[in-house]
Design an enzyme around this catalytic site. Structure first.
Site, PDB file in Angstrom:
ATOM      1  N   CYS A  98       0.845  -1.205   0.000  1.00  0.00           N
ATOM      2  CA  CYS A  98       0.000   0.000   0.000  1.00  0.00           C
ATOM      3  C   CYS A  98       0.877   1.250   0.000  1.00  0.00           C
ATOM      4  O   CYS A  98       1.759   1.397   0.839  1.00  0.00           O
ATOM      5  CB  CYS A  98      -0.893  -0.014   1.242  1.00  0.00           C
ATOM      6  SG  CYS A  98      -1.700   1.560   1.596  1.00  0.00           S
ATOM      7  N   GLU A 255      -0.398   2.523   9.484  1.00  0.00           N
ATOM      8  CA  GLU A 255      -1.561   3.259   9.992  1.00  0.00           C
ATOM      9  C   GLU A 255      -1.290   3.861  11.376  1.00  0.00           C
ATOM     10  O   GLU A 255      -0.521   3.307  12.158  1.00  0.00           O
ATOM     11  CB  GLU A 255      -2.787   2.326  10.074  1.00  0.00           C
ATOM     12  CG  GLU A 255      -3.440   2.055   8.733  1.00  0.00           C
ATOM     13  CD  GLU A 255      -2.696   1.066   7.858  1.00  0.00           C
ATOM     14  OE1 GLU A 255      -1.835   0.339   8.379  1.00  0.00           O
ATOM     15  OE2 GLU A 255      -2.966   1.026   6.648  1.00  0.00           O
ATOM     16  N   HIS A 290     -13.008   5.109  -2.908  1.00  0.00           N
ATOM     17  CA  HIS A 290     -11.906   4.345  -2.308  1.00  0.00           C
ATOM     18  C   HIS A 290     -12.125   2.839  -2.454  1.00  0.00           C
ATOM     19  O   HIS A 290     -11.160   2.084  -2.599  1.00  0.00           O
ATOM     20  CB  HIS A 290     -11.702   4.741  -0.846  1.00  0.00           C
ATOM     21  CG  HIS A 290     -10.298   4.480  -0.400  1.00  0.00           C
ATOM     22  ND1 HIS A 290      -9.208   5.151  -0.912  1.00  0.00           N
ATOM     23  CD2 HIS A 290      -9.786   3.557   0.455  1.00  0.00           C
ATOM     24  CE1 HIS A 290      -8.097   4.683  -0.392  1.00  0.00           C
ATOM     25  NE2 HIS A 290      -8.424   3.708   0.440  1.00  0.00           N
ATOM     26  N   GLU A 441      -6.368  -5.717   6.679  1.00  0.00           N
ATOM     27  CA  GLU A 441      -6.471  -4.463   5.929  1.00  0.00           C
ATOM     28  C   GLU A 441      -7.392  -4.653   4.719  1.00  0.00           C
ATOM     29  O   GLU A 441      -8.216  -3.796   4.416  1.00  0.00           O
ATOM     30  CB  GLU A 441      -5.067  -4.002   5.497  1.00  0.00           C
ATOM     31  CG  GLU A 441      -5.006  -2.569   5.002  1.00  0.00           C
ATOM     32  CD  GLU A 441      -5.498  -2.405   3.584  1.00  0.00           C
ATOM     33  OE1 GLU A 441      -6.124  -1.374   3.294  1.00  0.00           O
ATOM     34  OE2 GLU A 441      -5.281  -3.310   2.765  1.00  0.00           O
TER      35      GLU A 441
HETATM   36 FE1  SF4 Z   1      -3.508   1.737   0.151  1.00  0.00          FE
HETATM   37 FE2  SF4 Z   1      -6.098   2.415  -0.112  1.00  0.00          FE
HETATM   38 FE3  SF4 Z   1      -4.272   3.335  -1.833  1.00  0.00          FE
HETATM   39 FE4  SF4 Z   1      -4.916   0.784  -1.891  1.00  0.00          FE
HETATM   40  S1  SF4 Z   1      -6.306   2.480  -2.338  1.00  0.00           S
HETATM   41  S2  SF4 Z   1      -2.864   1.623  -1.978  1.00  0.00           S
HETATM   42  S3  SF4 Z   1      -5.276   0.331   0.275  1.00  0.00           S
HETATM   43  S4  SF4 Z   1      -4.398   3.782   0.340  1.00  0.00           S
END
Ligand code: SF4
Length: 477
Positions: A98, A255, A290, A441
């Protein structure tokens, strides 16, 4: 646009209050627990400077026409959304983990759209303020973390009914020049190595919850803000280094828990302060963008994981086996299914009143729902093919030992001509990327599985589907 090195230097210029394992860290950028995550985020800067990736990694600013990082760009079209997914897959492939910077990007788009709608309805000037903030983020190529999830206390109670009213971030004072906020945000990806924290509400709020409807930008080194960097299952390994330390990029996003202890936020940094009826839309839009992302970044990570698994099978001499190939194809199938969903949700995006485009929420939530299963299935296949060595491989220190190292290298050999270190690197990567931190995660990042199902039910139009069935079956009500 900054280089990776300039980004790292820019973090050193800031003096946030950071704690890890009970100690205040003054040089958090170089700390072995944090440095891998800084390096991963720096790749978002490095790749944007690479002409080979300019199309995917950069965009033209809608605000001043400059060439900017796509991580600071608003989504002005389907093409922007598709390119974002391509960017996430690329970075997932280059880092194998990530890279953190997407939360702030999606948060910016959510606040952009909702601040516009609040202004239209209420005559406020939030959008103008946010436009100025975005212009600075683009100009200075800043990394923003998105802080949404409150710590929530007793989840059966609304924020204002908690025994301790600070269990959701809230406005505790309103002044002519700004507001004072108090509370804590959990699981904040990349916070410690961000320049700015975008604070957002965690749920829709009725009038009695108005003080909890707050969206604002807080500098990482703001007075009253404390960053507590979380532990991971591999944090001792990061300190040990060597092959057991894994790749230079660590695993998952680094995190933190953010403690807002009466942080003053000046007016120009406030983008919502009490308009709870808009908080739900902000949360839903952020979540849709997201959740679609996970079809991109996790596909990139899984490309590396599948590659590592195939390479380990090669070292073990099993790659020619038809059953092994079939399991590798199953890994590929699961990953591409998710990637297709992310591209599909982008292709069916719709324009919001503020001008930026929102992915199809049903498809985006389906992507994330699949991730909560497929990442586990992919990990299971990697475990199946990798073998018990994934959990029993002796430490790097034993391989370096003058007394047992030579024997370990002899007995851990694979195919003739392949260095034992190669095998151990593959094993450690697979172990890390299928470990509890990675799986949890994938399950809970961007919202837990049930959160997606709630949106999916809302979007599914079950009565409409029932009508279709009745029509086809010639059933008259
Ligand atoms: Fe990390 Fe979310 Fe970006 Fe994927 S979308 S790389 S989980 S911050």
């Amino acid at each position: 646009m900054m280089t990776g090195a300039q980004y790292v230097e820019s973090l050193k210029q800031r003096k946030p209050r950071v704690f890890y394992k009970g100690e205040r860290l003054h040089d958090f950028v170089e700390h072995p627990a944090i440095a891998p995550h800084v390096r991963t985020a720096s790749m978002t800067y490095e790749l944007a400077r690479d002409p080979r990736h300019a199309e995917v990694m950069t965009a033209t600013s809608s605000l001043d026409g400059a060439r900017i990082s796509r991580f600071t760009h608003l989504f002005w079209s389907v093409d922007d959304l598709v390119k974002k997914i391509a960017m996430l897959r690329l970075l997932g492939q280059e880092t194998g983990t990530c890279f953190q910077r997407c939360v702030g990007l999606d948060g910016m788009n959510a606040i952009w759209s909702v601040s516009y709608e609040i202004d239209q309805a209420k005559g406020t000037d939030y959008h103008q303020r946010f436009r100025a903030f975005v212009a600075r983020v683009q100009r200075e190529d800043l990394m923003c973390a998105g802080a949404m999830t409150d710590v929530k206390g007793d989840r059966s109670l609304a924020p204002w009914k908690q025994a301790d009213p600070d269990l959701y971030v809230r406005i505790v004072a309103r002044r002519p020049d700004g507001i004072v906020i108090r509370g804590a945000k959990a699981h904040t990806t990349g916070a410690v190595n961000s320049h700015e924290i975008l604070v957002m509400p965690t749920l829709g709020l009725p009038p009695e919850g108005a003080d909890y409807a707050v969206a604002c930008a807080v500098p990482i080194d703001a007075k009253g803000l404390t960053v507590v960097f979380g532990r991971q299952t591999n944090d001792e390994r990061k300190v040990e280094g060597g092959i057991d330390g894994g790749t230079p990029f660590g695993i998952v996003g680094g995190e933190s828990t953010l403690l807002f202890d009466d942080v003053f936020v000046p007016n120009e940094r406030i983008f919502m302060a009490g308009e709870g009826e808009f908080a739900g839309a902000l949360v839903d839009r952020f979540a849709a963008w997201h959740r679609a992302n996970y079809g991109g970044c996790k596909a990139g990570n899984a490309d590396v994981l599948t590659g590592a698994t195939a390479a380990l099978c090669e070292v073990n001499g099993t790659i020619g086996n038809a059953m092994v190939k079939d399991k590798l194809v199953e890994m590929v199938h699961l990953v591409e299914t998710n990637f297709a969903g992310a591209i599909g949700s982008s292709a069916l995006a719709k324009r919001l009143p503020a001008g930026n485009w929102l992915v199809d929420p049903l498809l985006a939530n389906s992507v994330k729902q699949n991730v909560t299963r497929f990442v586990y299935q992919v990990a299971r296949l990697a475990h199946d093919l990798g073998g018990g060595i994934l959990s029993t491989l002796p430490s790097d220190a034993d391989f370096q030992s003058a007394e047992v190292g030579q024997l370990l290298r002899k007995y851990f050999a694979g195919k003739a001509g392949v260095d034992t270190d190669t095998k151990r690197k593959l094993v450690r990567y697979i172990e890390g990327m299928t470990s509890v931190a990675t799986l949890v995660e994938a399950l809970h990042g961007a919202g837990s599985p049930q959160a997606q199902r709630i949106v999916m039910l809302r979007q599914a139009d079950l009565p409409g589907k029932a009508k279709l069935a009745k029509k086809v079956l010639n059933i008259v009500d």
